[in-house]
Design an enzyme around this catalytic site. Structure first.
Site, PDB file in Angstrom:
ATOM      1  N   GLY A 151      29.150  35.163  42.277  1.00 21.56           N
ATOM      2  CA  GLY A 151      28.200  34.129  42.690  1.00 21.56           C
ATOM      3  C   GLY A 151      27.274  33.689  41.571  1.00 21.56           C
ATOM      4  O   GLY A 151      26.183  33.182  41.834  1.00 21.56           O
ATOM      5  N   SER A 152      27.732  33.831  40.316  1.00 23.22           N
ATOM      6  CA  SER A 152      26.831  33.420  39.233  1.00 23.22           C
ATOM      7  C   SER A 152      26.668  31.900  39.196  1.00 23.22           C
ATOM      8  O   SER A 152      25.600  31.400  38.818  1.00 23.22           O
ATOM      9  CB  SER A 152      27.294  33.964  37.884  1.00 23.22           C
ATOM     10  OG  SER A 152      28.475  33.330  37.464  1.00 23.22           O
ATOM     11  N   ASN A 153      27.696  31.159  39.617  1.00 22.97           N
ATOM     12  CA  ASN A 153      27.535  29.699  39.679  1.00 22.97           C
ATOM     13  C   ASN A 153      26.588  29.304  40.802  1.00 22.97           C
ATOM     14  O   ASN A 153      25.779  28.379  40.646  1.00 22.97           O
ATOM     15  CB  ASN A 153      28.885  29.006  39.843  1.00 22.97           C
ATOM     16  CG  ASN A 153      29.599  28.832  38.517  1.00 22.97           C
ATOM     17  OD1 ASN A 153      29.226  27.984  37.719  1.00 22.97           O
ATOM     18  ND2 ASN A 153      30.592  29.666  38.266  1.00 22.97           N
TER      19      ASN A 153
ATOM     20  N   ILE B 165      41.647  26.168  51.063  1.00 19.32           N
ATOM     21  CA  ILE B 165      40.872  25.460  52.093  1.00 19.32           C
ATOM     22  C   ILE B 165      41.877  24.754  53.006  1.00 19.32           C
ATOM     23  O   ILE B 165      42.774  24.060  52.513  1.00 19.32           O
ATOM     24  CB  ILE B 165      39.932  24.414  51.439  1.00 19.32           C
ATOM     25  CG1 ILE B 165      38.977  25.066  50.430  1.00 19.32           C
ATOM     26  CG2 ILE B 165      39.177  23.613  52.484  1.00 19.32           C
ATOM     27  CD1 ILE B 165      37.841  25.856  51.026  1.00 19.32           C
TER      28      ILE B 165
ATOM     29  N   HIS C  47      36.646  24.878  37.496  1.00 21.49           N
ATOM     30  CA  HIS C  47      37.782  25.642  36.981  1.00 21.49           C
ATOM     31  C   HIS C  47      37.455  26.084  35.552  1.00 21.49           C
ATOM     32  O   HIS C  47      36.961  25.279  34.762  1.00 21.49           O
ATOM     33  CB  HIS C  47      39.041  24.757  37.007  1.00 21.49           C
ATOM     34  CG  HIS C  47      40.268  25.482  36.589  1.00 21.49           C
ATOM     35  ND1 HIS C  47      40.931  26.345  37.426  1.00 21.49           N
ATOM     36  CD2 HIS C  47      40.929  25.505  35.404  1.00 21.49           C
ATOM     37  CE1 HIS C  47      41.961  26.867  36.778  1.00 21.49           C
ATOM     38  NE2 HIS C  47      41.989  26.368  35.556  1.00 21.49           N
TER      39      HIS C  47
ATOM     40  N   ASP D 126      43.870  22.460  41.602  1.00 23.83           N
ATOM     41  CA  ASP D 126      43.338  22.021  40.305  1.00 23.83           C
ATOM     42  C   ASP D 126      43.828  20.639  39.863  1.00 23.83           C
ATOM     43  O   ASP D 126      43.970  20.391  38.663  1.00 23.83           O
ATOM     44  CB  ASP D 126      43.700  23.042  39.200  1.00 23.83           C
ATOM     45  CG  ASP D 126      43.211  24.438  39.539  1.00 23.83           C
ATOM     46  OD1 ASP D 126      42.138  24.558  40.157  1.00 23.83           O
ATOM     47  OD2 ASP D 126      43.915  25.405  39.195  1.00 23.83           O
TER      48      ASP D 126
HETATM   49  C1  GRF Z   1      34.261  30.911  37.703  1.00 28.59           C
HETATM   50  O1  GRF Z   1      34.837  31.249  36.485  1.00 28.59           O
HETATM   51  C2  GRF Z   1      34.878  29.625  38.221  1.00 28.59           C
HETATM   52  O2  GRF Z   1      35.314  28.760  37.219  1.00 28.59           O
HETATM   53  C3  GRF Z   1      36.061  30.117  39.000  1.00 28.59           C
HETATM   54  O3  GRF Z   1      35.617  31.333  39.578  1.00 28.59           O
HETATM   55  C4  GRF Z   1      34.578  31.917  38.796  1.00 28.59           C
HETATM   56  C5  GRF Z   1      33.415  32.180  39.705  1.00 28.59           C
HETATM   57  O4  GRF Z   1      32.431  32.957  39.096  1.00 28.59           O
HETATM   58  N1  GRF Z   1      36.528  29.111  39.918  1.00 28.59           N
HETATM   59  P1  GRF Z   1      31.053  33.268  39.860  1.00 28.59           P
HETATM   60  O5  GRF Z   1      31.400  33.975  41.165  1.00 28.59           O
HETATM   61  O6  GRF Z   1      30.344  31.973  40.087  1.00 28.59           O
HETATM   62  O7  GRF Z   1      30.315  34.177  38.919  1.00 28.59           O
END
Ligand code: GRF
Length: 194
Positions: free
Chosen positions: A12-14, A88, A104, A145
């Site tokens: 969940g870093s994004n 999905i 991606h 993708d």
């Molecule tokens: C990221 O590298 C994203 O590109 C891919 O999954 C990963 C998710 O990382 N689709 P996080 O859970 O957000 O750290």
């Protein structure tokens, strides 16, 4: 306020980067209304709960109708996939056409498609001896993708890079790119609804 649902299976870093961009007002006019995960112990759900964001665990067999009901219940405008590792349902992809995006960890159209996720992507980039890699934000379509590209950002591949070091570099790129790409999409959707 534009209402986002962030779908995430892992760390969940994004999700965190998007939330921080909103709090720092680098991303305005949007809120994270819901976080959805198929993994009950994901960092994404833990983070959402710690921030008081509605957090929902859905099972692997979740049906499209159930998902659509939830998205309607939370009045979701845009679905943001951030490391969501389940397909999905088609009905949801159709219902959110142009309103569902994914990130991606490579420069699409290269290194995408089935099986190209996580560390596999970075291994493939190294094996192909590419001098650069990066991240891509794109609309979600029926094929993995392959939806229209919204934004990309690059970083260099250096001698000594490993799949793990590339993954860290690309994640840093993602954290800066995803909030910007969300702003682009939200502006487009707002223009269209005027
Ligand atoms: C990221 O590298 C994203 O590109 C891919 O999954 C990963 C998710 O990382 N689709 P996080 O859970 O957000 O750290």
């Amino acid at each position: 306020m534009f209402r986002l649902a962030v779908f995430a299976s892992g760390k969940g870093s994004n999700l965190r980067a998007i939330d921080e961009a909103i709090r720092a007002r680098r991303l305005v006019g949007v809120e994270i209304a819901l976080v959805v995960s198929n993994n009950s112990s994901s960092g994404a759900l833990v983070y959402a709960r710690s921030r008081g964001i509605a957090a929902m665990h859905i099972t692997a067999t979740a049906q499209a109708a159930e998902m659509l009901d939830t998205l309607r219940e939370y009045s979701i405008d845009l679905i943001v996939l951030a490391g969501y590792l389940r397909k999905i349902p088609v009905q949801v992809v159709d219902a959110f056409e142009g309103r569902m995006i994914n990130i991606h960890p490579a420069l699409l159209p290269d290194f995408g498609g089935e099986g190209m996720y996580g560390i596999n992507v970075h291994r493939a980039v190294l094996a192909a001896k590419r001098p650069t890699t990066g991240a891509t934000v794109h609309y979600v379509s029926h094929e993995y993708d392959s939806g229209a590209i919204i934004a990309q950002s690059t970083c260099s591949v250096e001698v000594g890079d490993t799949p793990e070091s590339l993954s860290q570099k690309v994640l840093r790129v993602e954290h800066e790119l995803y909030p910007r790409a969300i702003a682009t999409v939200v502006e487009r959707l707002q223009r269209e609804s005027e």
